[in-house]
Design a protein around this motif. Sequence first.
Motif, PDB file in Angstrom:
ATOM      1  N   PHE A  74       0.847  -1.197   0.000  1.00 47.01           N
ATOM      2  CA  PHE A  74       0.000   0.000   0.000  1.00 47.01           C
ATOM      3  C   PHE A  74       0.879   1.242   0.000  1.00 47.01           C
ATOM      4  CE2 PHE A  74       0.657  -0.749   4.525  1.00 47.01           C
ATOM      5  CZ  PHE A  74       0.723   0.508   5.100  1.00 47.01           C
ATOM      6  N   ALA A  75       0.326   2.340  -0.516  1.00 48.16           N
ATOM      7  CA  ALA A  75       1.050   3.606  -0.593  1.00 48.16           C
ATOM      8  C   ALA A  75       0.202   4.707   0.021  1.00 48.16           C
ATOM      9  CB  ALA A  75       1.390   3.934  -2.046  1.00 48.16           C
ATOM     10  N   THR A  76       0.878   5.757   0.491  1.00 50.60           N
ATOM     11  CA  THR A  76       0.173   6.822   1.209  1.00 50.60           C
ATOM     12  C   THR A  76       0.305   8.170   0.498  1.00 50.60           C
ATOM     13  OG1 THR A  76       2.103   7.000   2.666  1.00 50.60           O
ATOM     14  CG2 THR A  76       0.291   5.604   3.420  1.00 50.60           C
ATOM     15  N   GLU A  77       0.471   9.237   1.238  1.00 52.07           N
ATOM     16  CA  GLU A  77       0.290  10.605   0.724  1.00 52.07           C
ATOM     17  C   GLU A  77       1.150  10.967  -0.478  1.00 52.07           C
ATOM     18  OE1 GLU A  77      -0.736  14.638   0.237  1.00 52.07           O
ATOM     19  OE2 GLU A  77      -1.810  12.993   1.190  1.00 52.07           O
ATOM     20  N   ALA A  78       2.412  10.579  -0.501  1.00 51.09           N
ATOM     21  CA  ALA A  78       3.271  10.988  -1.615  1.00 51.09           C
ATOM     22  C   ALA A  78       2.726  10.485  -2.946  1.00 51.09           C
ATOM     23  CB  ALA A  78       4.698  10.478  -1.404  1.00 51.09           C
ATOM     24  N   VAL A  79       2.385   9.205  -2.991  1.00 49.45           N
ATOM     25  CA  VAL A  79       1.839   8.626  -4.225  1.00 49.45           C
ATOM     26  C   VAL A  79       0.434   9.149  -4.480  1.00 49.45           C
ATOM     27  CG1 VAL A  79       1.204   6.477  -5.396  1.00 49.45           C
ATOM     28  CG2 VAL A  79       3.268   6.565  -3.981  1.00 49.45           C
ATOM     29  N   ARG A  80      -0.324   9.308  -3.410  1.00 49.50           N
ATOM     30  CA  ARG A  80      -1.707   9.764  -3.517  1.00 49.50           C
ATOM     31  C   ARG A  80      -1.811  11.168  -4.104  1.00 49.50           C
ATOM     32  NH1 ARG A  80      -3.141   8.821   1.710  1.00 49.50           N
ATOM     33  NH2 ARG A  80      -2.809  10.928   2.473  1.00 49.50           N
ATOM     34  N   SER A  81      -0.904  12.050  -3.738  1.00 49.29           N
ATOM     35  CA  SER A  81      -1.016  13.453  -4.139  1.00 49.29           C
ATOM     36  C   SER A  81      -0.204  13.808  -5.386  1.00 49.29           C
ATOM     37  CB  SER A  81      -0.577  14.365  -2.989  1.00 49.29           C
ATOM     38  OG  SER A  81       0.792  14.173  -2.682  1.00 49.29           O
ATOM     39  N   ALA A  82       0.746  12.963  -5.751  1.00 55.77           N
ATOM     40  CA  ALA A  82       1.601  13.282  -6.895  1.00 55.77           C
ATOM     41  C   ALA A  82       0.847  13.135  -8.217  1.00 55.77           C
ATOM     42  CB  ALA A  82       2.827  12.373  -6.900  1.00 55.77           C
ATOM     43  N   LYS A  83       1.079  14.065  -9.120  1.00 53.90           N
ATOM     44  CA  LYS A  83       0.421  14.015 -10.426  1.00 53.90           C
ATOM     45  C   LYS A  83       0.845  12.786 -11.229  1.00 53.90           C
ATOM     46  CE  LYS A  83       0.298  19.078 -10.655  1.00 53.90           C
ATOM     47  NZ  LYS A  83       0.914  20.266 -11.284  1.00 53.90           N
ATOM     48  N   ASN A  84       2.048  12.297 -10.947  1.00 55.80           N
ATOM     49  CA  ASN A  84       2.553  11.136 -11.670  1.00 55.80           C
ATOM     50  C   ASN A  84       2.637   9.882 -10.797  1.00 55.80           C
ATOM     51  OD1 ASN A  84       4.616  12.144 -10.074  1.00 55.80           O
ATOM     52  ND2 ASN A  84       6.237  11.683 -11.568  1.00 55.80           N
ATOM     53  N   GLY A  85       1.830   9.844  -9.750  1.00 59.18           N
ATOM     54  CA  GLY A  85       1.838   8.689  -8.855  1.00 59.18           C
ATOM     55  C   GLY A  85       1.549   7.382  -9.575  1.00 59.18           C
ATOM     56  N   ASN A  86       0.663   7.448 -10.578  1.00 61.63           N
ATOM     57  CA  ASN A  86       0.298   6.235 -11.321  1.00 61.63           C
ATOM     58  C   ASN A  86       1.467   5.695 -12.141  1.00 61.63           C
ATOM     59  OD1 ASN A  86      -0.109   8.632 -13.010  1.00 61.63           O
ATOM     60  ND2 ASN A  86      -0.876   7.218 -14.562  1.00 61.63           N
ATOM     61  N   VAL A  87       2.360   6.581 -12.577  1.00 63.72           N
ATOM     62  CA  VAL A  87       3.548   6.149 -13.321  1.00 63.72           C
ATOM     63  C   VAL A  87       4.404   5.249 -12.431  1.00 63.72           C
ATOM     64  CG1 VAL A  87       5.696   6.925 -14.435  1.00 63.72           C
ATOM     65  CG2 VAL A  87       3.562   8.211 -14.760  1.00 63.72           C
ATOM     66  N   PHE A  88       4.541   5.664 -11.185  1.00 61.30           N
ATOM     67  CA  PHE A  88       5.324   4.910 -10.206  1.00 61.30           C
ATOM     68  C   PHE A  88       4.675   3.556  -9.904  1.00 61.30           C
ATOM     69  CE2 PHE A  88       6.238   4.208  -5.569  1.00 61.30           C
ATOM     70  CZ  PHE A  88       7.567   3.837  -5.730  1.00 61.30           C
ATOM     71  N   THR A  89       3.372   3.545  -9.627  1.00 64.50           N
ATOM     72  CA  THR A  89       2.703   2.284  -9.280  1.00 64.50           C
ATOM     73  C   THR A  89       2.619   1.344 -10.483  1.00 64.50           C
ATOM     74  OG1 THR A  89       0.530   3.320  -9.638  1.00 64.50           O
ATOM     75  CG2 THR A  89       1.389   3.300  -7.391  1.00 64.50           C
ATOM     76  N   ASP A  90       2.484   1.898 -11.682  1.00 67.83           N
ATOM     77  CA  ASP A  90       2.473   1.059 -12.888  1.00 67.83           C
ATOM     78  C   ASP A  90       3.817   0.345 -13.060  1.00 67.83           C
ATOM     79  OD1 ASP A  90      -0.104   1.803 -13.462  1.00 67.83           O
ATOM     80  OD2 ASP A  90       0.424   3.193 -15.079  1.00 67.83           O
ATOM     81  N   LYS A  91       4.896   1.042 -12.732  1.00 69.25           N
ATOM     82  CA  LYS A  91       6.227   0.454 -12.856  1.00 69.25           C
ATOM     83  C   LYS A  91       6.406  -0.672 -11.836  1.00 69.25           C
ATOM     84  CE  LYS A  91      10.232   0.535 -14.961  1.00 69.25           C
ATOM     85  NZ  LYS A  91      10.335   0.221 -16.402  1.00 69.25           N
TER      86      LYS A  91
END
Length: 288
Positions: A74-91
């Motif tokens: 699970f991920a919290t605020e940094a991934v949640r609020s970043a405009k490119n958070g999905n890029v990170f989770t997709d990787k």
Amino acid sequence: MAKLFGIIDIGSNSVRLMISDGDKSLKKYVNTTKLAEGLAKTGVLNDFAMERSLQAVCEFVQMAQKQNAQVHIFATEAVRSAKNGNVFTDKIKELTGQVVDIVCGEMEAKLGFTGASNGQNVCVVDIGGASTEIVCGDKGKILYGKSVPIGAVRLLDNCGEDEELLTKYISDNLLCYGKVPKMDKLIAIGGTASTIVSVLLEMSEYDSDRVHNFMLYKQDVLDVYNKIKNTPKDKRDSIIGLVPGRRDIIVGAAFELAKIMEMLGYDYLYVSESDNLEGYLMLNKSNW
């Protein structure tokens, strides 16, 4: 053979892994990756921070799988609020096959409370890298809970170690909590509180048994804050108990913790080593 779980928390300052038998934590690992570095100013996760964090996640997934543990991330605020958070989770999904659960602020608050409260009449504070949660409850029932986007990394990005800037920035953000109910006990979870105890006790080797349930006074927090703030950054490796990954962020975070204690009206709190990792497992294991 007991079923094992490997729970990975992608936080704003560090990535953590807990190996658990479903009832208790067997071992915890941490890698300070500063995922939220620069996020407060740019609104995006920078490539270097993502690469550091991605490497940590991959290593932890492999560690858990070698122990035949069922992995959940699970991920919290940094991934949640970043405009490119999905890029990170997709990787992460591409490299590990694991889907990352991006929890909302309300759930993030609930996770920490569930892991630390143990059915007591308590207020739980969790200062993360990019957000701070305050949750109050009794007998496991949450009476108040709020997540505000203020944390150790955001404080460093916005204020550095300037006490005047920190005072204004923290005070403005603490107004967002409104009226917080007064509970019997205040508990702090997360790396800020545990690091303060580690420095206070001059722990050359971190001992979670000594940290768990430690009674930490507001004056202790301020003493540690002043000790670190008044030590030049290039000399802070001489401070026993201060891990390298927190030398640059602990000043603002310690000051925030003292201001939260002041706001809530507590002279002391208890530090808990049980936190959102345990909470995530407790709230989800029945569905796994």
